[in-house]
Design a protein around this motif. Structure first.
Motif, PDB file in Angstrom:
ATOM      1  N   VAL A 224      65.898  19.657 118.413  1.00  0.00           N
ATOM      2  CA  VAL A 224      65.839  20.913 119.168  1.00  0.00           C
ATOM      3  C   VAL A 224      64.227  21.132 119.130  1.00  0.00           C
ATOM      4  N   THR A 225      63.588  20.990 120.332  1.00  0.00           N
ATOM      5  CA  THR A 225      61.985  21.421 120.514  1.00  0.00           C
ATOM      6  C   THR A 225      61.731  22.786 120.525  1.00  0.00           C
ATOM      7  N   PRO A 226      60.362  23.326 120.329  1.00  0.00           N
ATOM      8  CA  PRO A 226      60.455  24.736 120.448  1.00  0.00           C
ATOM      9  C   PRO A 226      60.682  25.282 121.806  1.00  0.00           C
ATOM     10  N   ASP A 227      60.516  24.468 122.949  1.00  0.00           N
ATOM     11  CA  ASP A 227      60.835  24.889 124.219  1.00  0.00           C
ATOM     12  C   ASP A 227      62.557  24.959 124.373  1.00  0.00           C
ATOM     13  N   GLY A 228      63.219  24.567 123.642  1.00  0.00           N
ATOM     14  CA  GLY A 228      64.639  25.021 123.693  1.00  0.00           C
ATOM     15  C   GLY A 228      65.368  23.503 124.235  1.00  0.00           C
ATOM     16  N   GLU A 229      64.892  22.387 124.311  1.00  0.00           N
ATOM     17  CA  GLU A 229      65.436  21.051 124.729  1.00  0.00           C
ATOM     18  C   GLU A 229      66.218  20.697 123.660  1.00  0.00           C
ATOM     19  N   VAL A 230      67.511  20.296 123.749  1.00  0.00           N
ATOM     20  CA  VAL A 230      68.427  19.594 122.824  1.00  0.00           C
ATOM     21  C   VAL A 230      68.967  18.351 123.318  1.00  0.00           C
ATOM     22  N   SER A 231      68.393  17.457 122.071  1.00  0.00           N
ATOM     23  CA  SER A 231      68.868  15.982 122.424  1.00  0.00           C
ATOM     24  C   SER A 231      69.295  15.341 121.082  1.00  0.00           C
ATOM     25  N   ILE A 232      70.301  14.458 121.189  1.00  0.00           N
ATOM     26  CA  ILE A 232      71.301  13.923 120.366  1.00  0.00           C
ATOM     27  C   ILE A 232      70.727  12.380 120.079  1.00  0.00           C
ATOM     28  N   LYS A 233      70.994  11.901 119.113  1.00  0.00           N
ATOM     29  CA  LYS A 233      70.834  10.496 118.726  1.00  0.00           C
ATOM     30  C   LYS A 233      72.533   9.882 118.905  1.00  0.00           C
ATOM     31  N   LEU A 234      72.606   9.220 119.934  1.00  0.00           N
ATOM     32  CA  LEU A 234      73.988   8.689 120.181  1.00  0.00           C
ATOM     33  C   LEU A 234      74.388   7.749 119.005  1.00  0.00           C
ATOM     34  N   PRO A 235      75.665   7.734 118.616  1.00  0.00           N
ATOM     35  CA  PRO A 235      76.248   6.572 117.738  1.00  0.00           C
ATOM     36  C   PRO A 235      76.221   5.208 118.266  1.00  0.00           C
ATOM     37  N   ALA A 236      76.190   4.131 117.624  1.00  0.00           N
ATOM     38  CA  ALA A 236      76.019   2.782 118.276  1.00  0.00           C
ATOM     39  C   ALA A 236      76.907   2.434 119.604  1.00  0.00           C
ATOM     40  N   ALA A 244      67.252   8.805 127.534  1.00  0.00           N
ATOM     41  CA  ALA A 244      66.043   8.944 126.926  1.00  0.00           C
ATOM     42  C   ALA A 244      65.596   7.724 125.886  1.00  0.00           C
ATOM     43  N   LYS A 245      64.407   7.570 125.565  1.00  0.00           N
ATOM     44  CA  LYS A 245      64.321   6.517 124.580  1.00  0.00           C
ATOM     45  C   LYS A 245      64.904   6.524 123.314  1.00  0.00           C
ATOM     46  N   HIS A 246      64.990   5.545 122.568  1.00  0.00           N
ATOM     47  CA  HIS A 246      65.408   5.298 121.440  1.00  0.00           C
ATOM     48  C   HIS A 246      66.986   5.746 121.413  1.00  0.00           C
ATOM     49  N   GLY A 247      67.637   5.355 122.334  1.00  0.00           N
ATOM     50  CA  GLY A 247      69.102   5.774 122.167  1.00  0.00           C
ATOM     51  C   GLY A 247      69.494   7.351 122.122  1.00  0.00           C
ATOM     52  N   ARG A 248      68.589   8.070 122.625  1.00  0.00           N
ATOM     53  CA  ARG A 248      68.889   9.456 122.632  1.00  0.00           C
ATOM     54  C   ARG A 248      69.561  10.081 124.077  1.00  0.00           C
ATOM     55  N   TYR A 249      70.130  11.181 123.916  1.00  0.00           N
ATOM     56  CA  TYR A 249      70.876  11.723 124.987  1.00  0.00           C
ATOM     57  C   TYR A 249      70.595  13.349 125.019  1.00  0.00           C
ATOM     58  N   ILE A 250      69.675  13.646 126.258  1.00  0.00           N
ATOM     59  CA  ILE A 250      69.173  15.039 126.455  1.00  0.00           C
ATOM     60  C   ILE A 250      69.988  15.747 127.259  1.00  0.00           C
ATOM     61  N   LEU A 251      70.411  17.025 126.625  1.00  0.00           N
ATOM     62  CA  LEU A 251      71.389  17.850 127.367  1.00  0.00           C
ATOM     63  C   LEU A 251      70.644  18.660 128.470  1.00  0.00           C
TER      64      LEU A 251
END
Length: 547
Positions: A224-236, A244-251
């Motif tokens: 969670v960034t200071p601006d409130g953006e939430v991203s998740i590292k997805l399982p394989a 997003a980059k590096h297998g991440r999903y941004i809500l």
């Protein structure tokens, strides 16, 4: 005489309660898209299944678990998720297993207390009266027979629990045993099978990740960034859903923590560890994000410092807090205050009622200028069994309804934000002695004192280190003249014999008689002395001639 000679138990010393060790804040994930919810459901279900399998393996290991088996479990989970998700799952598994072990020990202690009480009451003659400290015999042969059968049942349960504990066996239900049992009583729980199924699946999901200091924003798995953006590292298995980059999903949702938001931003700005948990409230249909972290243990202030500006004594009851302000010498100031709450309804409603009452109590304490609150260190764990209180169901319901456990957690965390110390005292005899020594003296036409208000004074005085009694008896030399009868002292240079002062009733009768009757004869010497004494001037008459 028996009441006077009974043995009182030792009163434990008062102490300042330690402050909270952790912080948790929550915000709603608004404006999620359909794809966001689909990804969250799929990832939560997948990780929840892995957590269930890992918990099964951990319970099978029992007391033989070691670091090598932990590493093997984490390696198997990493292949189906990621190393960070595997670490979060194994940590959650160990916490749940340890909690089950503590609950198992508490259950064994409860069974042991019930067995001892039943054996004691069964050993007594039927209809024998009990005392305040121990229950008597059972009322009839039928009740004695029923309790003897219950003793056998409790002994069997206790034997099973003790055997499981020695073998390291625990019984855990992911999702909660209460929700599991609702499946068999859907009508009583006011649920349909589909509603229960949705709750059950949501409770078994896992979308929680531990933080790690030194990593970006304190958490690489759920960021969670200071601006409130939430991203998740997805399982394989779900890497193809990444946006997003590096297998991440941004809500699509952004969070804004209103409570403790500045503290949270300072923490993630310094890349310190913050744990996150995403969960779904099925009844409301809302997604929430909870952030939690450990705070630096706050050093508690010394007990003398907490007592310096007086204290507020609080008596905890089933429906209200009875509070009284005391100065540093233990003297009550002002009138008693009560803060009511209603513990009927849902768990969320009860929790809100307790928080509201505590907020009022803490703000009033701050207004009075006191730096500490004295509260009883209550624990009814061994007091709620039906074996101890028998048919006193209303009393058992009363003590069961008192929010002792939740009160401790709430008041410590809320008081720490207002710099108010919590002083825990021994609850022994506070209600009885407070009613005996304080209720009647403080009752007036404009102040109504109850037993609970007087108990608040007793708790406050014990927290201040003073005895509960209003005053102690002075030494004999202070009660009279050198342990003798106080006599009238004659003034110097005034002749006349010293006489015994007449009673108050006789003096009042003489004064009334003098005002109603006009005397023409000369006043005798004895009356002169008596009049002088009545006017506040003590004179001694002439000595008698003996020659």
């Amino acid at each position: 005489m028996a009441e006077r000679n009974k043995q009182l138990r030792t009163i434990d010393a008062s102490f300042v309660v330690l402050g909270p060790s952790g912080v948790a804040i929550r915000d709603r994930l608004k404006h999620l898209t359909g794809e966001d919810e689909q990804v969250l459901r799929a990832v939560g279900e997948h990780l929840g299944r892995l957590a269930s399998l890992d918990l099964k393996t951990r319970c099978a290991d029992g007391l033989e678990h070691n670091s090598d088996r932990w590493a093997a479990r984490k390696q198997r989970l990493t292949a189906e998720s990621s190393s960070r998700w595997a670490g979060s799952i194994t940590r959650a598994t160990h916490d749940q297993w340890a909690l089950s072990r503590r609950c198992q020990l508490a259950h064994i202690q409860t069974l042991e207390a019930g067995v001892q009480t039943l054996m004691h009451r069964l050993s007594l003659p039927i209809a024998e009266k009990g005392t305040k400290r121990a229950a008597g015999g059972y009322r009839s042969k039928h009740e004695w027979f029923q309790k003897s059968r219950r003793l056998v049942v409790l002994e069997h349960r206790m034997g099973q629990e003790q055997a499981d504990r020695q073998a390291g066996v625990v019984h855990v239900v992911r999702g909660g045993r209460r929700l599991l049992n609702n499946r068999h009583t859907l009508q009583a729980a006011q649920l349909t099978e589909a509603q229960w199924r949705r709750r059950w699946e949501a409770q078994r999901w896992l979308l929680a990740a531990d933080g790690e200091s030194g990593k970006r924003f304190g958490n690489e798995t759920i960021r969670v960034t200071p601006d409130g953006e939430v991203s998740i590292k997805l399982p394989a298995p779900f890497a193809h859903h990444a946006n997003a980059k590096h297998g991440r999903y941004i809500l699509a949702a952004h969070v804004q923590f209103q409570h403790r938001g500045d503290e949270w931003r300072d923490r993630i700005g310094g890349n310190r560890a913050v744990a996150y948990r995403i969960h779904l409230d099925v009844r409301r249909g809302r997604w929430y994000l909870t952030a939690s972290w450990q705070r630096t243990p706050v050093k508690t202030i010394p007990l003398d410092t907490a007592r310096a500006k007086g204290i507020v004594g609080v008596d905890t009851n089933a429906d209200h807090f009875a509070a009284y302000r005391l100065d540093q010498h233990g003297n009550p100031i002002g009138d008693p205050r009560r803060f009511h709450y209603d513990l009927s309804g849902t768990a969320d409603h009860r929790d809100a009622q307790i928080r509201h009452a505590l907020t009022q109590l803490l703000h009033w304490t701050k207004q009075t200028g006191a730096q500490a609150i004295g509260i009883e260190n209550l624990d009814f764990t061994a007091e709620k069994t039906r074996e101890k209180h028998g048919r006193r169901t209303r009393f058992r319901q009363l003590i069961s309804g008192m929010p002792t456990g939740k009160l401790k957690a709430r008041i410590v965390s809320m008081a720490a934000e207002l710099d108010i110390a919590i002083v825990a005292v021994d609850p022994a005899y506070t209600s009885m002695w407070g009613d005996q020594h304080w209720r009647k003296p403080l009752t007036s036409d404009k102040r109504k004192m109850s037993r609970h208000d007087a108990a608040g004074i007793a708790i406050g005085r014990r927290a201040l280190g003073h005895p509960i009694r209003r005053r102690t008896a002075p030494p004999p030399q202070h009660q009279s003249d050198a342990v003798g009868h106080r006599t009238v002292q004659a003034g110097p240079g005034v002749p006349g014999p010293e006489e015994t002062r007449p009673p108050v009733t006789e003096r009042a009768h003489d004064a009334r008689h003098r005002t109603e009757t006009t005397r023409t004869r000369r006043t005798s010497a004895s009356n002169t002395v008596r009049d002088a004494r009545s006017s506040g001037t003590w004179a001694q008459g002439s000595p008698l001639d003996t020659v």
